[in-house]
Design a protein around this motif. Structure first.
Motif, PDB file in Angstrom:
ATOM      1  N   GLY A 116      -3.940  40.272  -8.636  1.00  0.00           N
ATOM      2  CA  GLY A 116      -5.157  40.128  -9.470  1.00  0.00           C
ATOM      3  C   GLY A 116      -5.277  41.600 -10.394  1.00  0.00           C
ATOM      4  O   GLY A 116      -5.557  41.292 -11.737  1.00  0.00           O
ATOM      5  N   LEU A 117      -5.204  42.705  -9.928  1.00  0.00           N
ATOM      6  CA  LEU A 117      -5.396  43.840 -10.648  1.00  0.00           C
ATOM      7  C   LEU A 117      -4.290  43.948 -11.807  1.00  0.00           C
ATOM      8  O   LEU A 117      -4.961  44.138 -12.981  1.00  0.00           O
ATOM      9  N   GLU A 118      -3.290  43.540 -11.460  1.00  0.00           N
ATOM     10  CA  GLU A 118      -2.242  43.460 -12.762  1.00  0.00           C
ATOM     11  C   GLU A 118      -2.524  42.565 -13.757  1.00  0.00           C
ATOM     12  O   GLU A 118      -2.470  42.786 -14.943  1.00  0.00           O
ATOM     13  N   LEU A 119      -2.916  41.377 -13.386  1.00  0.00           N
ATOM     14  CA  LEU A 119      -3.630  40.266 -14.477  1.00  0.00           C
ATOM     15  C   LEU A 119      -4.722  40.630 -15.193  1.00  0.00           C
ATOM     16  O   LEU A 119      -5.151  40.412 -16.318  1.00  0.00           O
ATOM     17  N   LEU A 120      -5.792  41.295 -14.373  1.00  0.00           N
ATOM     18  CA  LEU A 120      -6.867  41.616 -15.009  1.00  0.00           C
ATOM     19  C   LEU A 120      -6.631  42.973 -15.971  1.00  0.00           C
ATOM     20  O   LEU A 120      -7.136  42.908 -16.933  1.00  0.00           O
ATOM     21  N   LYS A 121      -5.678  43.728 -15.695  1.00  0.00           N
ATOM     22  CA  LYS A 121      -5.264  44.791 -16.562  1.00  0.00           C
ATOM     23  C   LYS A 121      -4.702  44.164 -17.874  1.00  0.00           C
ATOM     24  O   LYS A 121      -4.813  44.597 -18.941  1.00  0.00           O
ATOM     25  N   LEU A 122      -3.702  43.242 -17.683  1.00  0.00           N
ATOM     26  CA  LEU A 122      -3.183  42.420 -18.655  1.00  0.00           C
ATOM     27  C   LEU A 122      -4.281  41.831 -19.631  1.00  0.00           C
ATOM     28  O   LEU A 122      -4.080  41.927 -20.873  1.00  0.00           O
ATOM     29  N   ALA A 123      -5.204  41.290 -19.129  1.00  0.00           N
ATOM     30  CA  ALA A 123      -6.280  40.616 -19.741  1.00  0.00           C
ATOM     31  C   ALA A 123      -7.106  41.748 -20.518  1.00  0.00           C
ATOM     32  O   ALA A 123      -7.348  41.380 -21.875  1.00  0.00           O
ATOM     33  N   ASP A 124      -7.326  42.975 -19.884  1.00  0.00           N
ATOM     34  CA  ASP A 124      -7.945  43.913 -20.631  1.00  0.00           C
ATOM     35  C   ASP A 124      -7.068  44.511 -21.918  1.00  0.00           C
ATOM     36  O   ASP A 124      -7.499  44.573 -23.092  1.00  0.00           O
ATOM     37  N   GLU A 125      -5.789  44.510 -21.627  1.00  0.00           N
ATOM     38  CA  GLU A 125      -4.724  45.090 -22.876  1.00  0.00           C
ATOM     39  C   GLU A 125      -4.935  43.954 -23.949  1.00  0.00           C
ATOM     40  O   GLU A 125      -4.649  44.565 -25.107  1.00  0.00           O
ATOM     41  N   ASN A 126      -4.954  42.909 -23.642  1.00  0.00           N
ATOM     42  CA  ASN A 126      -4.890  41.869 -24.600  1.00  0.00           C
ATOM     43  C   ASN A 126      -6.381  41.422 -25.292  1.00  0.00           C
ATOM     44  O   ASN A 126      -6.458  40.318 -25.754  1.00  0.00           O
ATOM     45  N   LYS A 127      -7.319  42.245 -24.743  1.00  0.00           N
ATOM     46  CA  LYS A 127      -8.780  41.731 -25.315  1.00  0.00           C
ATOM     47  C   LYS A 127      -9.022  40.486 -24.729  1.00  0.00           C
ATOM     48  O   LYS A 127      -9.624  39.576 -25.646  1.00  0.00           O
ATOM     49  N   SER A 128      -8.712  39.860 -23.656  1.00  0.00           N
ATOM     50  CA  SER A 128      -8.819  38.565 -23.169  1.00  0.00           C
ATOM     51  C   SER A 128      -9.609  38.588 -21.842  1.00  0.00           C
ATOM     52  O   SER A 128      -9.712  39.895 -21.301  1.00  0.00           O
ATOM     53  N   ASP A 129     -10.462  37.514 -21.454  1.00  0.00           N
ATOM     54  CA  ASP A 129     -11.205  37.488 -20.317  1.00  0.00           C
ATOM     55  C   ASP A 129     -10.320  36.787 -18.997  1.00  0.00           C
ATOM     56  O   ASP A 129      -9.692  35.981 -19.436  1.00  0.00           O
ATOM     57  N   LEU A 130     -10.391  37.339 -18.102  1.00  0.00           N
ATOM     58  CA  LEU A 130      -9.923  36.703 -16.778  1.00  0.00           C
ATOM     59  C   LEU A 130     -10.946  36.402 -15.850  1.00  0.00           C
ATOM     60  O   LEU A 130     -11.420  37.388 -15.510  1.00  0.00           O
ATOM     61  N   PHE A 131     -11.530  35.380 -15.503  1.00  0.00           N
ATOM     62  CA  PHE A 131     -12.401  34.933 -14.413  1.00  0.00           C
ATOM     63  C   PHE A 131     -11.991  34.193 -13.488  1.00  0.00           C
ATOM     64  O   PHE A 131     -10.923  33.391 -13.461  1.00  0.00           O
ATOM     65  N   TYR A 132     -12.425  34.416 -12.134  1.00  0.00           N
ATOM     66  CA  TYR A 132     -11.781  33.901 -10.917  1.00  0.00           C
ATOM     67  C   TYR A 132     -12.808  33.559  -9.767  1.00  0.00           C
ATOM     68  O   TYR A 132     -12.228  33.881  -8.485  1.00  0.00           O
ATOM     69  N   GLU A 133     -13.728  33.342 -10.081  1.00  0.00           N
ATOM     70  CA  GLU A 133     -14.791  33.335  -9.220  1.00  0.00           C
ATOM     71  C   GLU A 133     -14.421  32.082  -8.040  1.00  0.00           C
ATOM     72  O   GLU A 133     -14.713  32.332  -6.932  1.00  0.00           O
TER      73      GLU A 133
END
Lengths: 432, 432
Positions: A113-130
């Motif tokens: 999770g945190l690795e992917l959220l970091k990747l999202a932040d770096e790529n100015k993308s959103d990652l939602f996982y409700e």
């Protein structure tokens, strides 16, 4: 400003087809709320020839992920494939290509999770996982937004519907574990191989996701103490009831100055606790915050449309961000490094059920074991045991550390006249 | 990008001081999450000389609203004055001056919510009001975001803590209404004049806010059928229990093709319904959505810190929007015009408790009344009535319209041997 949002849907199983149904049936409402329509442009499936009951055009189904990732008109990827490696890769590729991602994948989010959220932040993308936790219950959002101003101290959750269904049937219909599991399988609440559910692994993954978010830290699977429901012995549920408790396979996460503790295990919950009456396949998470006090969020923990509701609400949030041009603006870096408490720092009351020979002095010898490790007892009850002429002793401790509990367990096994420690439970959800 | 957010706090009572405490105690976490600090720059109070237990500097307290509205460094107004006219004016002036507003004011939001939200939209400002309903429970957010993709069909809520506290004490401790009210007053759960609570007005205001949002329409106070708890007769709670129900003062809102119905009244809830075990001053709202099915949100309905948690979470959301430059981008215009159902279109089962003379043929005469209006009966029970030699008849109907129920009530009063209709309840929360 965009005049529509295009989605690439990865997977068309139980959840994927639910997402397509909600986007179709509620399209008027959704496009009113967003101001633009939201469309599924492509769907990734293994077999494009298979007959499917859907309103979607047949020609948008493809078996080629590249076709979706490389389509510049697709703004948002919805990953509902499940599993780990293929799904994780697809999420990574989507984020790297600058697309937003909505996922329902608890395995991937618990592991990476945190690795992917970091990747999202770096790529100015959103990652939602409700939808990765608690099916239709908006839990992630509640922790991120609704309780964002509070400091969460503890979180207790019934986050696995299969085991909760089994325990409900065992308690309320006096079914055996095997009968209840068979019923769960028949109704589609349990998978062919139910081990991830009954061994507590599924619940542990969800607790990793919830506790990481609640405590703004990185909790990993190896930080979670996991004990499945196989240790529940016949008669335990009735015994619990006699003392005013209900047995639940519960996840618990706590934080204090010494660090955090996260566990999934069968616990005794007082019957007055709101979680004790959460039955069948329902999920609920009880949150204790510094300021807010007690809150609880209850709903369906799985199922096509409930889970799809969470996915689609995430789609709405991602669309709003895209339309406002503020996608990828959320900081996901955890605020704290994760410090896991030692067993000597985890406190609770314990329930021990011990099979002993019915001899003079056995109670004295047993209580001496508790004294030796500094544990005081709240309740001691001796039940004659019909089948072998021995007795069952019930010992309920006052608050002790998990280390004390483990030391006592070990010592009891070597104590004269003790036949076996039949079962043991932590008591969860009492005010201390 | 701003390097801090400045707040003008209007009011420093129970909620206002809670907001100041949370902003102070959790400042590290909040500024980590936002990236910038959030500060209270000025506080509006009536008496600036009064001694206050707070970490805030004394010189930021002022009795002059202009000083706050005209301060260009203040980004956000937090209105926790309460009441209507002064608070509404302050909110209007703040929005007109381009500042965002967070309010906890249910009276203003129930009366003028849509008007103020429209004003916010026109002025590109945000207006958040999570704390106006359900204290610390993030309900507004859940309806706006978490369940944004679903179509809400029904909503049942225990949204008034005072009356729920009183009913809990009456049921579980056999207190009279007067004793329970006295205890509620003593503990600070009831105001000196409790009429807005016990008459259902407070709950009705909250149902106006929730149902407007859930159905994306404009519900007004006059659209809500309101019946307070004064109609609950001695013995009703025990009778309910005998039939497996709990009496709750519940808000209910439903929507179907004929329109909407919103009511606040004492109802019979089946003991198996999750709302029936919501006790004391706690609130809970049960939401039924097309896709998600049943969900429930539970927590403290009032109190300084719980309510302040909601206010502060709104502050966080408003700050995020300000920092991203997307304040005032949310569309609040309702999607549907409000069509309220007629009594002949509102369906439910009813419980009638009727005092009759114990004479031959009385049951025949009474059941003829039900038949006359096309109502069929599910249960008929006759209790001898100790004090006057008469009897109490309990009639529980199958599903009938509210109009049928009213017609039957009227006719019963004119039926031979009927002494009085002692009490009547709608049965809420059963699957139909």
């Amino acid at each position: 400003m965009k005049n529509e949002i295009n989605i690439g849907l990865l997977g068309f199983g139980v959840v994927g087809s639910g997402v397509a149904k909600i986007l179709h049936d509620h399209q008027d409402d959704l496009s009113y709320k967003l101001g633009v329509p939201v469309k599924i442009k492509k769907v990734l499936v293994k077999d494009t020839e298979k007959e499917r009951d859907t309103e979607l055009q047949r020609d948008i189904f493809t078996a080629d992920l590249d076709e979706i990732i490389d389509d510049p008109s697709i703004d948002l990827i919805v990953e509902v494939i499940g599993g780990t490696s293929e799904a994780k890769q697809a999420i990574e590729r989507s984020l790297l290509s600058g697309k937003g991602v909505v996922t329902a994948n608890k395995d991937v989010m618990a592991e990476s999770g945190l690795e992917l959220l970091k990747l999202a932040d770096e790529n100015k993308s959103d990652l939602f996982y409700e939808a990765s936790v608690g099916g239709g219950i908006p839990l992630i959002r509640t922790l991120e937004d609704g309780l964002s101003s509070d400091r969460i101290r503890a979180l207790t959750g019934i986050v696995n519907g299969t085991t909760n269904f089994i325990l409900t049937k065992m308690k309320h219909e006096n079914k055996s574990y095997e009968e209840a599991l068979a019923e769960a399988t028949e109704l589609g609440f349990a998978e062919a191989d139910p081990s991830a559910d009954v061994d507590g692994i599924d619940a542990a993954r969800k607790m990793v996701i919830l506790s990481s978010l609640a405590f703004s830290t990185e909790v990993r699977m190896e930080d979670v103490f996991v004990r499945g429901m196989k240790d529940i012995k016949p008669g335990d549920l009735e015994l619990a009831e006699q003392f005013g408790y209900t047995v639940k396979l519960a996840g618990s996460a706590k934080k204090d100055d010494n660090g955090i503790e996260v566990a999934v295990e069968p616990v005794f919950l007082p019957n007055s606790h709101p979680l004790s009456s959460v039955n069948n396949e329902f999920n609920a998470v009880y949150v204790y915050g510094d300021a807010v006090g007690e809150t609880m969020f209850y709903g369906p923990g799985a199922g096509s449309l409930p889970t799809a509701t969470s996915v689609t609400s995430d789609i709405m949030a991602a669309c709003r961000n895209l339309l406002l041009g503020v996608n990828g603006k959320r900081l996901h870096a955890p605020q704290h490094t994760c410090k896991v408490k030692k067993d000597s720092q985890k406190f609770g009351r314990y329930f021990h059920r011990i099979s002993v020979k019915d001899k003079v002095g056995v109670l004295t010898r047993l209580s001496a074991v508790y004294s030796k490790f500094g544990a005081s007892l709240a309740t001691v009850i001796q039940h004659p045991n019909k089948h072998d002429g021995g007795a069952d002793l019930i010992m309920i401790t006052h608050e002790i550390s998990r280390q004390q509990h483990l030391d006592i367990m070990d010592e009891l096994k070597n104590t004269e006249d003790v036949i076996d420690v039949l079962s043991h439970y932590r008591i969860e959800g009492e005010l201390s």
